[in-house]
Write an enzyme that holds these catalytic residues in place. Structure first.
Site, PDB file in Angstrom:
ATOM      1  N   SER A  63       0.793  -1.232   0.000  1.00 29.19           N
ATOM      2  CA  SER A  63       0.000   0.000   0.000  1.00 29.19           C
ATOM      3  C   SER A  63       0.820   1.274   0.000  1.00 29.19           C
ATOM      4  CB  SER A  63      -0.939   0.015   1.205  1.00 29.19           C
ATOM      5  OG  SER A  63      -1.997  -0.868   0.976  1.00 29.19           O
ATOM      6  N   LYS A  66       0.438   3.387  -2.947  1.00 30.40           N
ATOM      7  CA  LYS A  66      -0.723   4.277  -3.094  1.00 30.40           C
ATOM      8  C   LYS A  66      -0.336   5.752  -2.977  1.00 30.40           C
ATOM      9  CE  LYS A  66      -3.822   0.797  -1.022  1.00 30.40           C
ATOM     10  NZ  LYS A  66      -4.449   0.407   0.274  1.00 30.40           N
ATOM     11  N   TYR A 190      -3.810  -2.123 -10.335  1.00 26.67           N
ATOM     12  CA  TYR A 190      -3.737  -2.013  -8.870  1.00 26.67           C
ATOM     13  C   TYR A 190      -2.872  -3.129  -8.274  1.00 26.67           C
ATOM     14  CZ  TYR A 190      -5.194  -2.167  -3.984  1.00 26.67           C
ATOM     15  OH  TYR A 190      -5.189  -2.215  -2.598  1.00 26.67           O
ATOM     16  N   TYR A 242      -4.816   3.495   8.117  1.00 25.32           N
ATOM     17  CA  TYR A 242      -6.197   3.017   8.321  1.00 25.32           C
ATOM     18  C   TYR A 242      -6.654   3.318   9.761  1.00 25.32           C
ATOM     19  CZ  TYR A 242      -3.888   0.694   4.510  1.00 25.32           C
ATOM     20  OH  TYR A 242      -3.112   0.465   3.416  1.00 25.32           O
ATOM     21  N   VAL A 260       1.197  -3.820   3.893  1.00 25.59           N
ATOM     22  CA  VAL A 260       1.154  -5.128   4.559  1.00 25.59           C
ATOM     23  C   VAL A 260       2.384  -5.996   4.280  1.00 25.59           C
ATOM     24  CG1 VAL A 260      -1.350  -5.274   4.880  1.00 25.59           C
ATOM     25  CG2 VAL A 260      -0.312  -6.138   2.775  1.00 25.59           C
TER      26      VAL A 260
HETATM   27  N1  GLN Z   1      -2.312  -5.012  -1.948  1.00 25.39           N
HETATM   28  C1  GLN Z   1      -2.902  -5.029  -0.639  1.00 25.39           C
HETATM   29  C2  GLN Z   1      -4.392  -5.250  -0.753  1.00 25.39           C
HETATM   30  O1  GLN Z   1      -4.971  -4.678  -1.624  1.00 25.39           O
HETATM   31  C3  GLN Z   1      -2.579  -3.726   0.034  1.00 25.39           C
HETATM   32  C4  GLN Z   1      -2.994  -3.677   1.469  1.00 25.39           C
HETATM   33  C5  GLN Z   1      -2.019  -2.945   2.334  1.00 25.39           C
HETATM   34  O2  GLN Z   1      -0.824  -2.912   2.109  1.00 25.39           O
HETATM   35  N2  GLN Z   1      -2.527  -2.412   3.416  1.00 25.39           N
HETATM   36  O3  GLN Z   1      -4.999  -5.963  -0.008  1.00 25.39           O
END
Ligand code: GLN
Length: 307
Positions: A63, A66, A190, A242, A260
């Site tokens: 993530s 992003k 994505y 989050y 993650v």
């Molecule tokens: N690629 C992961 C997902 O879409 C990203 C989640 C994350 O890093 N928090 O579930």
């Protein structure tokens, strides 16, 4: 300030904690990560990079990507971005769907999965997801001054194979007319950008412009307007982790983004950019040892934006 001594000290301090936290296993290819890994890198405006531990080893930034897609989309479409995604913290998990129905398919912010999927949609012209990914790769390689940066296709395929939740989010938003491209086209981009593999050193360097008002202090290149840069940092502070964003601001006090894969990228405005990596996560999907290391960093440097 002797930043090399500080990163060395942090690596020593966190050594007893190595291996703590839980490695993400909902994307099978990520479950293979060694929980004992730990790396830290600080990029500074003089072009130096202070590193310790496994700072040269590539990991799945997930993530954290992003932030870069958000920056590209803001640069491409400007304030129109806010018609299709909000900028409020969600207080929910990264892959939550609960608010989407009440809020008519408009995700809370660009850093949760639903919001990032909308952001990715903005980057795709004429249904060409490959071109959007090529552009992202070339931008990251430029920022990091490192042409070896690439996508880990095993991770991308693993995520796609187990991507029911992200498909659910995307179809739900499409039902409200909030995706312009086909769901599978958007998700193919994505999943690939989440599977980017960078080391702490590459990541800190790639995001250095965010600590300097949108201008790369090493090359002098303006990457983003200072206004947009400030906005990205504001959204990172409020939404970068989050339902753990409040705690992260409380403990560390720097705009940042977790992934993650166990990476965390943070910005110390006017000072430098920092990347840490340790695969064991807390309940909210933030690197447990990575956050400990960043807490130590802020104690040693007083870089919190609240000091
Ligand atoms: N690629 C992961 C997902 O879409 C990203 C989640 C994350 O890093 N928090 O579930």
């Amino acid at each position: 300030m002797d930043l090399q001594a500080i990163v060395d000290r942090i690596a020593e301090d966190i050594a007893p904690h190595r291996g703590e936290g839980r490695v993400a296993d909902y994307i099978p290819a990520l479950a293979k990560a060694d929980p004992n890994k730990f790396g830290i890198a600080i990029a500074t405006p003089d072009g130096a990079c202070h590193r310790a531990g496994d700072a040269e080893e590539g990991f799945s930034i997930q993530s954290i990507s992003k932030v870069f897609t958000f920056a590209l989309a803001l640069d491409k479409v400007g304030d129109a971005l806010w018609h299709r995604v909000g900028r409020e913290p969600s207080g929910t998990a990264f892959n939550s769907i609960v608010q989407l129905e009440a809020e008519r398919g408009i995700p809370r912010n660009p850093l949760m999965n639903a919001g990032a999927i909308v952001v990715t949609d903005h980057l795709i012209d004429n249904g060409d997801a490959d071109a959007a990914i090529e552009r992202l790769l070339s931008v990251l390689r430029d920022h990091a001054e490192d042409s070896s940066i690439d996508i880990d296709y095993e991770v991308a395929m693993s995520e796609s194979a187990t991507g029911a939740r992200n498909r659910g989010l995307a179809h739900f938003m499409a039902s409200f007319g909030n995706l312009e491209n086909e769901v599978e086209v958007v998700l193919s981009a994505y999943f690939r950008h989440c599977a980017l593999s960078l080391s702490c050193a590459q990541l800190a360097r790639a995001g250095l412009f965010l600590a300097f008002d949108g201008k790369d202090p090493v090359t002098g290149e303006r990457i983003l307007s200072s206004r947009r840069c400030r906005r990205i940092n504001a959204v990172m502070m409020n939404c970068g982790h989050y339902d753990n964003s409040g705690d992260f601001a409380f403990r560390i006090g720097l705009p940042g983004k977790s992934g993650v894969g166990g990476g965390v990228f943070v910005v110390a405005p006017g000072e430098g950019s920092i990347a840490v990596w340790s695969p064991g996560l807390n309940e909210a999907g933030t690197s447990l040892v990575g956050a400990l290391a960043l807490e130590r960093l802020v104690e040693h440097t007083c870089w919190s934006v609240f000091s």
